[in-house]
Design an enzyme around this catalytic site. Sequence first.
Site, PDB file in Angstrom:
ATOM      1  N   GLN A 184       0.848  -1.201   0.000  1.00 38.39           N
ATOM      2  CA  GLN A 184       0.000   0.000   0.000  1.00 38.39           C
ATOM      3  C   GLN A 184       0.881   1.249   0.000  1.00 38.39           C
ATOM      4  OE1 GLN A 184      -3.606  -0.553   2.868  1.00 38.39           O
ATOM      5  NE2 GLN A 184      -1.935  -1.782   3.677  1.00 38.39           N
ATOM      6  N   ASN A 185       2.155   1.042   0.225  1.00 38.24           N
ATOM      7  CA  ASN A 185       3.069   2.173   0.355  1.00 38.24           C
ATOM      8  C   ASN A 185       3.405   2.750  -1.009  1.00 38.24           C
ATOM      9  OD1 ASN A 185       2.995   1.490   3.018  1.00 38.24           O
ATOM     10  ND2 ASN A 185       4.980   0.465   3.027  1.00 38.24           N
TER      11      ASN A 185
ATOM     12  N   ASP B 263       6.185   4.715  -1.305  1.00 35.13           N
ATOM     13  CA  ASP B 263       7.548   5.252  -1.102  1.00 35.13           C
ATOM     14  C   ASP B 263       8.616   4.599  -1.985  1.00 35.13           C
ATOM     15  OD1 ASP B 263       7.590   3.555   2.138  1.00 35.13           O
ATOM     16  OD2 ASP B 263       8.093   2.756   0.162  1.00 35.13           O
TER      17      ASP B 263
ATOM     18  N   HIS C 190      -1.329   1.277  -4.425  1.00 37.81           N
ATOM     19  CA  HIS C 190      -1.767   2.674  -4.236  1.00 37.81           C
ATOM     20  C   HIS C 190      -0.886   3.645  -5.012  1.00 37.81           C
ATOM     21  CE1 HIS C 190      -3.882   1.663  -0.164  1.00 37.81           C
ATOM     22  NE2 HIS C 190      -4.599   1.316  -1.211  1.00 37.81           N
TER      23      HIS C 190
ATOM     24  N   CYS D 209      -0.022  13.928 -15.704  1.00 36.36           N
ATOM     25  CA  CYS D 209      -0.579  15.190 -16.206  1.00 36.36           C
ATOM     26  C   CYS D 209      -2.106  15.132 -16.110  1.00 36.36           C
ATOM     27  CB  CYS D 209      -0.145  15.396 -17.661  1.00 36.36           C
ATOM     28  SG  CYS D 209      -0.930  16.824 -18.425  1.00 36.36           S
TER      29      CYS D 209
ATOM     30  N   GLY E 130       2.669  -4.583   9.015  1.00 35.55           N
ATOM     31  CA  GLY E 130       2.739  -3.131   9.197  1.00 35.55           C
ATOM     32  C   GLY E 130       1.583  -2.378   8.602  1.00 35.55           C
ATOM     33  N   THR E 131       0.369  -2.947   8.706  1.00 37.39           N
ATOM     34  CA  THR E 131      -0.785  -2.194   8.231  1.00 37.39           C
ATOM     35  C   THR E 131      -1.879  -2.213   9.295  1.00 37.39           C
ATOM     36  OG1 THR E 131      -2.469  -1.926   6.500  1.00 37.39           O
ATOM     37  CG2 THR E 131      -1.749  -4.182   6.965  1.00 37.39           C
ATOM     38  N   SER E 132      -2.555  -1.060   9.439  1.00 33.38           N
ATOM     39  CA  SER E 132      -3.612  -0.962  10.460  1.00 33.38           C
ATOM     40  C   SER E 132      -4.890  -1.641   9.989  1.00 33.38           C
ATOM     41  CB  SER E 132      -3.898   0.513  10.763  1.00 33.38           C
ATOM     42  OG  SER E 132      -4.254   1.187   9.562  1.00 33.38           O
TER      43      SER E 132
ATOM     44  N   ASN F  71       2.960  -6.946  13.443  1.00 33.53           N
ATOM     45  CA  ASN F  71       2.556  -5.580  13.725  1.00 33.53           C
ATOM     46  C   ASN F  71       2.902  -5.281  15.178  1.00 33.53           C
ATOM     47  OD1 ASN F  71       0.932  -3.147  14.203  1.00 33.53           O
ATOM     48  ND2 ASN F  71      -0.074  -3.655  12.273  1.00 33.53           N
TER      49      ASN F  71
HETATM   50  C1  BV8 Z   1     -11.926   2.878  -3.066  1.00 32.71           C
HETATM   51  C2  BV8 Z   1      -2.059   6.656  -1.311  1.00 32.71           C
HETATM   52  C3  BV8 Z   1     -13.824   2.592  -4.439  1.00 32.71           C
HETATM   53  C4  BV8 Z   1      -1.933   8.100  -1.180  1.00 32.71           C
HETATM   54  C5  BV8 Z   1      -3.725   5.823   0.260  1.00 32.71           C
HETATM   55  C6  BV8 Z   1     -16.090   7.388   1.998  1.00 32.71           C
HETATM   56  C7  BV8 Z   1     -15.837   8.055   0.801  1.00 32.71           C
HETATM   57  C8  BV8 Z   1     -14.954   7.530  -0.151  1.00 32.71           C
HETATM   58  C9  BV8 Z   1     -14.327   6.342   0.099  1.00 32.71           C
HETATM   59  C10 BV8 Z   1     -14.584   5.704   1.284  1.00 32.71           C
HETATM   60  C11 BV8 Z   1     -15.456   6.187   2.230  1.00 32.71           C
HETATM   61  N1  BV8 Z   1     -15.466   5.315   3.283  1.00 32.71           N
HETATM   62  C12 BV8 Z   1     -14.627   4.308   3.032  1.00 32.71           C
HETATM   63  C13 BV8 Z   1     -14.104   4.522   1.831  1.00 32.71           C
HETATM   64  C14 BV8 Z   1     -13.160   3.692   1.171  1.00 32.71           C
HETATM   65  C15 BV8 Z   1     -11.778   4.279   1.436  1.00 32.71           C
HETATM   66  C16 BV8 Z   1     -11.340   3.834   2.820  1.00 32.71           C
HETATM   67  O1  BV8 Z   1     -11.013   2.681   2.997  1.00 32.71           O
HETATM   68  N2  BV8 Z   1     -11.330   4.761   3.797  1.00 32.71           N
HETATM   69  C17 BV8 Z   1     -10.906   4.372   5.141  1.00 32.71           C
HETATM   70  C18 BV8 Z   1     -10.149   5.521   5.791  1.00 32.71           C
HETATM   71  C19 BV8 Z   1     -12.156   3.972   5.926  1.00 32.71           C
HETATM   72  N3  BV8 Z   1     -10.934   3.696   0.428  1.00 32.71           N
HETATM   73  C20 BV8 Z   1     -10.785   4.315  -0.736  1.00 32.71           C
HETATM   74  O2  BV8 Z   1     -11.247   5.411  -1.000  1.00 32.71           O
HETATM   75  C21 BV8 Z   1     -10.006   3.515  -1.761  1.00 32.71           C
HETATM   76  N4  BV8 Z   1     -10.727   3.492  -2.985  1.00 32.71           N
HETATM   77  O3  BV8 Z   1     -12.465   2.341  -2.130  1.00 32.71           O
HETATM   78  O4  BV8 Z   1     -12.473   2.943  -4.331  1.00 32.71           O
HETATM   79  C22 BV8 Z   1     -14.619   3.837  -4.080  1.00 32.71           C
HETATM   80  C23 BV8 Z   1     -14.582   4.896  -4.953  1.00 32.71           C
HETATM   81  C24 BV8 Z   1     -15.369   6.023  -4.655  1.00 32.71           C
HETATM   82  C25 BV8 Z   1     -16.148   6.080  -3.474  1.00 32.71           C
HETATM   83  C26 BV8 Z   1     -16.134   4.986  -2.587  1.00 32.71           C
HETATM   84  C27 BV8 Z   1     -15.347   3.870  -2.884  1.00 32.71           C
HETATM   85  C28 BV8 Z   1      -8.661   4.151  -1.999  1.00 32.71           C
HETATM   86  C29 BV8 Z   1      -7.814   3.962  -0.760  1.00 32.71           C
HETATM   87  C30 BV8 Z   1      -6.371   4.378  -1.064  1.00 32.71           C
HETATM   88  C31 BV8 Z   1      -6.072   5.677  -0.383  1.00 32.71           C
HETATM   89  N5  BV8 Z   1      -4.662   6.005  -0.601  1.00 32.71           N
HETATM   90  N6  BV8 Z   1      -2.449   6.125  -0.014  1.00 32.71           N
HETATM   91  C32 BV8 Z   1      -0.682   8.455  -0.401  1.00 32.71           C
HETATM   92  O5  BV8 Z   1      -0.111   7.620   0.328  1.00 32.71           O
HETATM   93  O6  BV8 Z   1      -0.265   9.608  -0.555  1.00 32.71           O
HETATM   94  S1  BV8 Z   1      -4.132   5.147   1.733  1.00 32.71           S
HETATM   95  C33 BV8 Z   1      -2.906   5.210   2.872  1.00 32.71           C
HETATM   96  O7  BV8 Z   1      -3.371   4.328   3.905  1.00 32.71           O
HETATM   97  C34 BV8 Z   1      -1.562   4.641   2.473  1.00 32.71           C
HETATM   98  O8  BV8 Z   1      -1.525   4.018   1.211  1.00 32.71           O
HETATM   99  C35 BV8 Z   1      -1.355   3.590   3.540  1.00 32.71           C
HETATM  100  O9  BV8 Z   1      -0.499   2.615   3.153  1.00 32.71           O
HETATM  101  C36 BV8 Z   1      -2.735   3.116   3.677  1.00 32.71           C
HETATM  102  C37 BV8 Z   1      -3.088   2.208   4.767  1.00 32.71           C
HETATM  103  O10 BV8 Z   1      -2.509   2.688   5.940  1.00 32.71           O
HETATM  104  P1  BV8 Z   1      -1.396   1.746   6.600  1.00 32.71           P
HETATM  105  O11 BV8 Z   1      -0.400   1.424   5.573  1.00 32.71           O
HETATM  106  O12 BV8 Z   1      -2.056   0.609   7.263  1.00 32.71           O
HETATM  107  O13 BV8 Z   1      -0.699   2.741   7.601  1.00 32.71           O
HETATM  108  P2  BV8 Z   1      -1.180   3.099   9.084  1.00 32.71           P
HETATM  109  O14 BV8 Z   1      -0.379   4.275   9.525  1.00 32.71           O
HETATM  110  O15 BV8 Z   1      -2.675   3.173   9.116  1.00 32.71           O
HETATM  111  O16 BV8 Z   1      -0.790   1.826   9.959  1.00 32.71           O
HETATM  112  C38 BV8 Z   1       0.577   1.488  10.151  1.00 32.71           C
HETATM  113  C39 BV8 Z   1       0.575   0.174  10.908  1.00 32.71           C
HETATM  114  O17 BV8 Z   1       1.936  -0.249  11.067  1.00 32.71           O
HETATM  115  C40 BV8 Z   1      -0.003   0.281  12.296  1.00 32.71           C
HETATM  116  O18 BV8 Z   1      -0.847  -0.848  12.530  1.00 32.71           O
HETATM  117  C41 BV8 Z   1       1.224   0.228  13.217  1.00 32.71           C
HETATM  118  O19 BV8 Z   1       0.936  -0.450  14.442  1.00 32.71           O
HETATM  119  C42 BV8 Z   1       2.166  -0.605  12.408  1.00 32.71           C
HETATM  120  N7  BV8 Z   1       3.592  -0.361  12.639  1.00 32.71           N
HETATM  121  C43 BV8 Z   1       4.190   0.826  12.885  1.00 32.71           C
HETATM  122  N8  BV8 Z   1       5.529   0.627  12.976  1.00 32.71           N
HETATM  123  C44 BV8 Z   1       5.753  -0.704  12.769  1.00 32.71           C
HETATM  124  C45 BV8 Z   1       4.517  -1.340  12.554  1.00 32.71           C
HETATM  125  N9  BV8 Z   1       4.411  -2.661  12.343  1.00 32.71           N
HETATM  126  C46 BV8 Z   1       5.546  -3.378  12.321  1.00 32.71           C
HETATM  127  N10 BV8 Z   1       6.765  -2.849  12.516  1.00 32.71           N
HETATM  128  C47 BV8 Z   1       6.903  -1.516  12.741  1.00 32.71           C
HETATM  129  N11 BV8 Z   1       8.140  -1.006  12.948  1.00 32.71           N
END
Ligand code: BV8
Length: 254
Positions: free
Chosen positions: A105-106, A108, A123, A131, A191-193, A217
């Site tokens: 999902q990253n 980077d 992602h 563009c 490493g994903t929530s 995690n």
């Molecule tokens: C979609 C790219 C169909 C950009 C990202 C209302 C309106 C519109 C949409 C929605 C809605 N409600 C729900 C949705 C769907 C929405 C969604 O899921 N929302 C969530 C917030 C509820 N999803 C979408 O919109 C997706 N598209 O569904 O299309 C659609 C179309 C139209 C309308 C409806 C549906 C698109 C989702 C993609 C968004 N883009 N990133 C950018 O990065 O600039 S998401 C972003 O979150 C990143 O990609 C990231 O990777 C991703 C997930 O987060 P995580 O990677 O899990 O990161 P997080 O910080 O949360 O967690 C880190 C974890 O690591 C933690 O658990 C922590 O404990 C752990 N950790 C930390 N350190 C360590 C570790 N583990 C191990 N070792 C360590 N050292």
Amino acid sequence: MGTLSIPIPKDLKRTLSSAKCVVVITGAGISAESGVPTFRGEDGLWKNYRAEELATPWAFKKDPALVWQWYDWRRGIIGKAKPNPGHFTIAKMEKFYPEFTLITQNVDGLHRKAGSENVIEIHGNLWRVRCVEEGKTFYLNDVPLKEIPPRCSCGALVRPDVVWFGESLDPQLISKAHAALTSCDLLFVIGTSGVVQPVASFPSLAKQSGAQIIEINLDTTPISALADITLRGKSGEILPALFENMSLEAPKKC
Ligand code: BV8
């Protein structure tokens, strides 16, 4: 097993060495030890904005300069970041297992920097831009950006070539991911929530197809309930320790 500070389930070694078709899903946590902020951790905020407020087409339409300032800030951090032992271990796993797919999902690019090749950047990638008029994509590696917001040679704005909230994922990448998830015997979720859809639903797809799930995690997530094995700790420590005793030189073939 290596010097892990957590209990290792006794049958884990057999699971790791007997798997044939492996999928790994990573999130921001795999890059945390490279110094890249996660999204929902305490360091996940930037100037009091949440990703859900800036990583959207509406935010970009309203204030492209603000969205690009956020990305310029992230690119500045990521540009200095190096892959960590977690990234390198996943690259080695790709050579070890007969079938291996990495879904990240990253945005980077650190997995490819660590040597991973079969990577589904589901992602997108924040070094690639698109563009808004012509739709063409190209890499823009300037850090910091020379102009904010950056423009295409045609004069139109460019946007990061990533999937924003409210945008659909590339259907080809989705089907490639589904094909791997429904045929794997072992899935790592690292490493994903587990809150962002549709990737958050990928582990249950693999589970329904009979895969064993290992979650790595720091914390419990909605995916933990699905996992057969949960390893609580840092992926940069756990992954190398899990595979340090496995002869990763001899890639196995089906
Ligand atoms: C979609 C790219 C169909 C950009 C990202 C209302 C309106 C519109 C949409 C929605 C809605 N409600 C729900 C949705 C769907 C929405 C969604 O899921 N929302 C969530 C917030 C509820 N999803 C979408 O919109 C997706 N598209 O569904 O299309 C659609 C179309 C139209 C309308 C409806 C549906 C698109 C989702 C993609 C968004 N883009 N990133 C950018 O990065 O600039 S998401 C972003 O979150 C990143 O990609 C990231 O990777 C991703 C997930 O987060 P995580 O990677 O899990 O990161 P997080 O910080 O949360 O967690 C880190 C974890 O690591 C933690 O658990 C922590 O404990 C752990 N950790 C930390 N350190 C360590 C570790 N583990 C191990 N070792 C360590 N050292």
